[in-house]
Design a protein around this motif. Structure first.
Motif, PDB file in Angstrom:
ATOM      1  N   GLU A   1      -4.711   1.735  -2.052  1.00  0.00           N
ATOM      2  CA  GLU A   1      -5.758   0.750  -1.846  1.00  0.00           C
ATOM      3  C   GLU A   1      -6.766   0.863  -2.971  1.00  0.00           C
ATOM      4  OE1 GLU A   1      -6.881  -0.305   2.152  1.00  0.00           O
ATOM      5  OE2 GLU A   1      -6.353   1.723   2.789  1.00  0.00           O
TER       6      GLU A   1
ATOM      7  N   GLU B   1       0.783  -1.233   0.000  1.00  0.00           N
ATOM      8  CA  GLU B   1       0.000   0.000   0.000  1.00  0.00           C
ATOM      9  C   GLU B   1       0.819   1.289   0.000  1.00  0.00           C
ATOM     10  OE1 GLU B   1      -3.798  -2.023   2.388  1.00  0.00           O
ATOM     11  OE2 GLU B   1      -2.727  -0.366   3.343  1.00  0.00           O
TER      12      GLU B   1
ATOM     13  N   ARG C   1     -12.914   4.476   1.657  1.00  0.00           N
ATOM     14  CA  ARG C   1     -11.552   3.963   1.480  1.00  0.00           C
ATOM     15  C   ARG C   1     -10.907   4.701   0.311  1.00  0.00           C
ATOM     16  NH1 ARG C   1      -9.206   0.012   3.801  1.00  0.00           N
ATOM     17  NH2 ARG C   1     -11.053  -1.130   4.440  1.00  0.00           N
TER      18      ARG C   1
ATOM     19  N   ARG D   1      -2.315   5.645   1.068  1.00  0.00           N
ATOM     20  CA  ARG D   1      -2.191   4.189   0.923  1.00  0.00           C
ATOM     21  C   ARG D   1      -2.747   3.799  -0.432  1.00  0.00           C
ATOM     22  NH1 ARG D   1      -4.248   1.990   6.896  1.00  0.00           N
ATOM     23  NH2 ARG D   1      -3.067   3.546   8.087  1.00  0.00           N
TER      24      ARG D   1
HETATM   25 MG    MG Z   1      -6.218  -0.989   5.912  1.00  0.00          MG
END
Ligand code: MG
Ligand code: ATP
Length: 431
Positions: A116, A66, A122, A114
Motif C-alpha cells: 500500500e 496489494e 498505513r 500489503r
Molecule cells: Mg485496506
C-alpha cells in the motif's frame, strides 16, 4: 565508509523506546482473550498464493494490487500473508481442529504484508492481533467478540475514542439480489460516479458503498439499501445481536453502508473506528464468514472473527495519552562498582538479589569507569537506588546504599541484609 543499507519502504523497525508499549498492548490483549477462553495459534508468514486468492476474492484491493507474491526457487507462487483469517482456517483444516463439530476460540498475532502507499497508520509490513471462532452459528458468539473488544478498550483506556459501527450484509443470496438492484440504480447514473466506483460497478459493486468520494456517497443516499434486502435469518440474527449488545450496555451505530473489503463475509460485519487518527481511523474490524471453511476445502463450519491493527492501537494510545508510566520505568537498582574484588562481589550479590526478588529490575554497571561517571549512568537509568561496592566493602561483605531519587542518608549494610531492605523500600515496584 561503506554505504548504509536502509529498510524496505513501509516496513518499520520497532525501537527499544517503543517496544514497552507494544509488549503492554500485546500482553493486555492476550490476557483479556485468555479470560474469554481463547487460545493462541501460530502459523507461517508465507502461504501458497492460491490460499488468499480463493478466500479473500480475486477482485478485492488486496488480491488485485496489494499482495507480496513471489516465485520461490521451485517456481511455486507464494505470498507474504496479507491477513490471518485464511491462514487460520488453512491451519485448522490441515490439523483437524474443525472435525466432529468442534468449537474453537483462537487468536494470533504477527506481521501482515500489503503493498500500500505508506503513511501514518498505513504500512507495508504492519501487525495485527486477530481473533477467530469456529463452529458457532448463532449471534451470541458475535456478541461475545464485540463485548470482549469493548472490555479491551476499557482496560486500555481508549473506550471514549472508539465507536462501534455495525451492519448485517446478509446471506450470499440476499447480497446477490441487492447487488442487482444497486447495479441497476448506479448504471443509470454512471456519469455521476467517481472513477474507482465505475470500475467496481463491473467487478465488486458492493465496495462502492464505502467509496471515499463525496459525490458517490451523495448518490448513494437515494440508492436501494442493503438492509431492505436481508433474508429472514440474517434479520433475526442481527436483532438478536443488537439485543445482546443492548443488554451488555454497549452502544453502536448501525451503518447500512458498512460492507468490508474482503469477499468472504456474511451477516454481521463491524468496525471500531476513531476520529483521532485521520484517514486511518479503523482500529479493529471483522465479521462473520460462514462460507469460508467450505470454500477452503472443509465441511461447512460457521466462523466469525476480527483483527485489530497494532500500529493504530499504539497511535491511539499515544493520541489519547493512555500509556501507563509504569511500563517505561527504568531499573529499580543500579550496581556501581570499582576494583577487581568488588567486581566479583557485585556479580555474586546481583545474582543473589535476582534470585531472592523475582520482580527486581537490576542493572550491573559493565565496562569500568570512575565512580563519578558510573553514578551519572545510574542517575540517567532512572533507578531509585544505587548499590555501591569498592574493594574494601567487598572484603568486609558490606555494600553502600545510595538513594538516587529521595533525600535519604546513604547507609552501609551487610550484603546479606540488602534483599530485606529492597523488599521493604521498593514494595510497590516489586509487587
Ligand atoms: Mg485496506
Ligand atoms: P483500511 O480500510 O484501513 O485499509 P482494511 O479494511 O484493509 O483497512 P482489514 O483487512 O480489515 O483492514 O484489517 C484489520 C485492521 O488491520 C484494520 O482495521 C487496521 O487497523 C489494520 N490494517 C489494515 N491494513 C493496514 C496497513 N496497511 N497498515 C497498518 N494497519 C493496517
Amino acid at each position: 565508509m561503506a554505504k548504509k543499507i536502509q529498510s524496505i519502504r513501509g516496513m518499520n523497525d520497532l525501537l527499544p523506546s517503543e517496544s514497552a508499549l507494544w509488549q503492554y498492548l500485546e500482553q493486555t490483549v492476550a490476557n483479556v482473550l485468555g479470560r474469554y477462553g481463547y487460545q493462541e495459534i501460530r502459523f507461517p508468514i508465507v502461504e501458497q498464493t492460491e490460499l488468499f486468492k480463493r478466500s479473500i476474492g480475486e477482485v478485492t484491493d488486496i488480491v488485485e494490487k496489494e499482495m507480496y507474491t513471489f516465485a520461490d526457487r521451485n517456481d511455486e507462487s507464494i505470498t507474504l500473508r496479507p491477513e490471518g483469517t485464511a491462514c487460520c482456517v488453512r491451519a485448522c483444516l490441515q490439523h483437524g481442529l474443525l472435525d466432529n463439530q468442534q468449537v474453537q476460540r483462537l487468536w494470533y498475532a504477527g506481521p501482515m504484508f500489503r503493498y500500500e502507499k505508506p503513511q501514518k497508520g498505513r504500512l507495508r509490513q504492519f501487525h495485527q492481533i486477530g481473533v477467530e471462532s469456529f463452529g458457532m452459528a448463532s449471534a451470541d458468539i458475535d456478541a461475545e467478540m464485540i463485548i470482549l473488544t469493548a472490555r479491551l478498550w476499557q482496560q486500555l483506556g481508549v473506550s471514549d475514542a472508539l465507536t462501534l459501527e455495525l451492519n448485517s450484509i446478509g446471506s450470499l443470496e440476499a447480497r446477490a439480489a441487492y447487488k442487482e438492484a444497486l447495479v441497476a440504480y448506479l448504471s443509470a447514473r454512471v456519469d455521476q460516479l467517481d472513477e474507482d466506483s465505475v470500475k467496481r460497478l463491473g467487478t465488486n459493486p458492493l465496495r462502492i458503498l464505502d467509496s471515499k468520494s463525496a459525490s458517490t456517497q451523495a448518490l448513494l443516499n437515494d440508492a436501494p439499501s442493503l438492509t431492505d434486502y436481508l433474508d429472514e435469518q440474517s434479520k433475526q440474527d442481527f436483532a438478536e445481536l443488537t439485543g445482546l449488545l443492548d443488554a451488555a450496555g454497549i452502544s453502536y451505530r448501525i451503518n447500512p453502508r458498512l460492507v468490508r473489503g474482503l469477499d468472504y463475509y456474511n451477516k454481521t460485519v463491524f468496525e471500531w473506528v476513531t476520529d483521532k487518527l485521520g484517514a486511518q481511523g479503523t482500529v479493529c474490524a471483522g465479521g462473520r464468514y460462514d462460507g469460508l471453511v467450505e470454500q477452503l476445502g472443509g465441511k461447512p463450519v460457521p466462523g466469525i472473527g476480527f483483527a485489530m491493527g497494532v500500529e493504530r492501537l499504539c497511535l491511539l494510545s499515544e493520541a489519547t495519552d493512555n500509556i501507563p508510566t509504569s511500563i517505561t520505568a527504568g531499573p529499580d537498582v543500579y550496581v556501581v562498582v570499582a576494583g577487581d574484588k568488588a567486581k566479583l562481589a557485585a556479580v555474586a550479590l546481583a545474582e543473589q538479589l535476582r534470585s531472592e526478588l523475582p520482580n527486581l529490575k537490576l542493572i550491573t554497571h559493565c565496562g569500568g569507569g570512575s565512580f563519578k561517571s558510573q553514578f551519572k549512568k545510574a542517575d540517567k537509568s532512572g533507578a531509585a537506588i544505587a548499590l555501591v561496592l569498592g574493594d574494601d566493602e567487598a572484603e568486609q561483605g558490606l555494600v553502600n546504599i545510595k538513594w538516587l531519587r529521595a533525600e535519604k542518608e546513604q547507609q552501609t549494610l551487610a550484603q546479606s541484609a540488602v534483599s530485606a531492605l529492597l523488599s521493604s523500600e521498593l514494595a510497590a515496584e516489586l509487587s
